[in-house]
Design a protein around this motif. Structure first.
Motif, short mmCIF file in Angstrom:
data_model
loop_
_atom_site.label_atom_id
_atom_site.label_comp_id
_atom_site.label_asym_id
_atom_site.label_seq_id
_atom_site.Cartn_x
_atom_site.Cartn_y
_atom_site.Cartn_z
N ILE A 74 6.13 4.60 5.73
CA ILE A 74 6.90 3.73 6.63
C ILE A 74 8.29 3.45 6.04
O ILE A 74 9.30 3.72 6.68
CB ILE A 74 6.14 2.41 6.91
CG1 ILE A 74 4.77 2.69 7.55
CG2 ILE A 74 6.99 1.48 7.79
CD1 ILE A 74 4.81 3.41 8.88
N LEU A 75 8.33 2.89 4.85
CA LEU A 75 9.63 2.53 4.26
C LEU A 75 10.37 3.74 3.70
O LEU A 75 11.59 3.86 3.86
CB LEU A 75 9.45 1.50 3.15
CG LEU A 75 8.89 0.15 3.59
CD1 LEU A 75 8.77 -0.78 2.39
CD2 LEU A 75 9.72 -0.48 4.69
N GLY A 76 9.65 4.65 3.05
CA GLY A 76 10.30 5.77 2.38
C GLY A 76 10.73 6.90 3.29
O GLY A 76 11.69 7.61 2.98
N THR A 77 10.03 7.08 4.41
CA THR A 77 10.36 8.21 5.29
C THR A 77 10.81 7.74 6.67
O THR A 77 11.93 8.03 7.09
CB THR A 77 9.14 9.15 5.44
OG1 THR A 77 8.75 9.61 4.14
CG2 THR A 77 9.48 10.35 6.32
N ILE A 78 9.95 7.02 7.38
CA ILE A 78 10.25 6.69 8.78
C ILE A 78 11.44 5.74 8.90
O ILE A 78 12.33 5.97 9.72
CB ILE A 78 9.00 6.13 9.48
CG1 ILE A 78 7.93 7.23 9.58
CG2 ILE A 78 9.35 5.58 10.86
CD1 ILE A 78 6.59 6.79 10.13
N ALA B 228 0.84 -1.21 0.00
CA ALA B 228 0.00 0.00 0.00
C ALA B 228 0.87 1.26 0.00
O ALA B 228 1.94 1.28 0.62
CB ALA B 228 -0.92 0.00 1.22
N PRO B 229 0.43 2.31 -0.68
CA PRO B 229 1.23 3.54 -0.74
C PRO B 229 1.60 4.11 0.64
O PRO B 229 2.72 4.58 0.82
CB PRO B 229 0.34 4.51 -1.51
CG PRO B 229 -0.53 3.63 -2.34
CD PRO B 229 -0.76 2.39 -1.51
N HIS B 230 0.68 4.07 1.60
CA HIS B 230 1.02 4.63 2.92
C HIS B 230 2.12 3.82 3.60
O HIS B 230 2.88 4.37 4.38
CB HIS B 230 -0.22 4.76 3.82
CG HIS B 230 -0.97 3.49 4.02
ND1 HIS B 230 -1.98 3.10 3.16
CD2 HIS B 230 -0.87 2.53 4.95
CE1 HIS B 230 -2.47 1.95 3.57
NE2 HIS B 230 -1.81 1.57 4.66
N PHE B 231 2.24 2.54 3.29
CA PHE B 231 3.33 1.74 3.86
C PHE B 231 4.63 2.01 3.11
O PHE B 231 5.66 2.30 3.73
CB PHE B 231 2.99 0.24 3.82
CG PHE B 231 4.05 -0.61 4.44
CD1 PHE B 231 4.12 -0.78 5.82
CD2 PHE B 231 5.01 -1.24 3.66
CE1 PHE B 231 5.12 -1.55 6.41
CE2 PHE B 231 6.01 -2.00 4.23
CZ PHE B 231 6.07 -2.16 5.60
N THR B 232 4.59 1.92 1.79
CA THR B 232 5.83 2.08 1.02
C THR B 232 6.38 3.50 1.08
O THR B 232 7.60 3.70 1.17
CB THR B 232 5.63 1.65 -0.45
OG1 THR B 232 4.62 2.45 -1.05
CG2 THR B 232 5.27 0.17 -0.54
N GLU B 233 5.51 4.48 1.06
CA GLU B 233 5.97 5.87 1.04
C GLU B 233 6.29 6.42 2.43
O GLU B 233 7.32 7.08 2.62
CB GLU B 233 4.94 6.75 0.35
CG GLU B 233 4.77 6.40 -1.12
CD GLU B 233 3.55 7.06 -1.77
OE1 GLU B 233 2.98 8.00 -1.17
OE2 GLU B 233 3.18 6.63 -2.87
#
Length: 127
Positions: A87-91, A80-85
């Protein structure tokens, strides 16, 4: 937040336990970044629960416990975008350390109002 877990769902539940170690003094900023991902996650069809815990003795840590109806629901969440962007992409790039364990749920509180709601139910691990 989340939905009640019935016996059938409990027997198939996949849980994740995530630990974030934030840079000193950065936990509040990470929590602010996490909020949109948390809000989107609890709206996903397979999400049964999402617990956010702040340990009293570790002021730079955040723990997440998520329950998923199935491994397939968890796999869909991880694309899902909220996970990939977020969680993985920022946090994940911002924190000192991030660890995630995928767990099979063995025992959990009985649903409120059920006959055994004051006891934890242990599920057999026999296959």
């Amino acid at each position: 937040m989340g939905r009640p877990v019935d016996d059938a769902a409990r027997s198939m539940t996949v849980s994740t336990l995530a630990r974030y170690e934030c840079e000193p003094g950065d936990r509040e900023a990470v929590l602010a970044l996490l909020e949109p991902a948390r809000a989107a996650t609890i709206q996903e069809a397979g999400c049964l629960y999402f617990h956010l815990l702040l340990p009293r003795e570790a002021p730079d840590h955040i723990f997440l416990i998520e329950g998923w109806r199935s491994a397939e629901d968890l796999a869909a969440h991880r694309t899902a975008p909220h996970f990939t962007e977020i969680i993985l992409g920022t946090i994940a790039r911002r924190v000192r350390n991030r660890s995630v364990e995928i767990c099979e749920e063995l025992a959990s509180p009985a649903p409120a109002g059920s006959e055994s709601s004051s006891h934890h139910q242990l599920r057999s691990t026999a296959r």
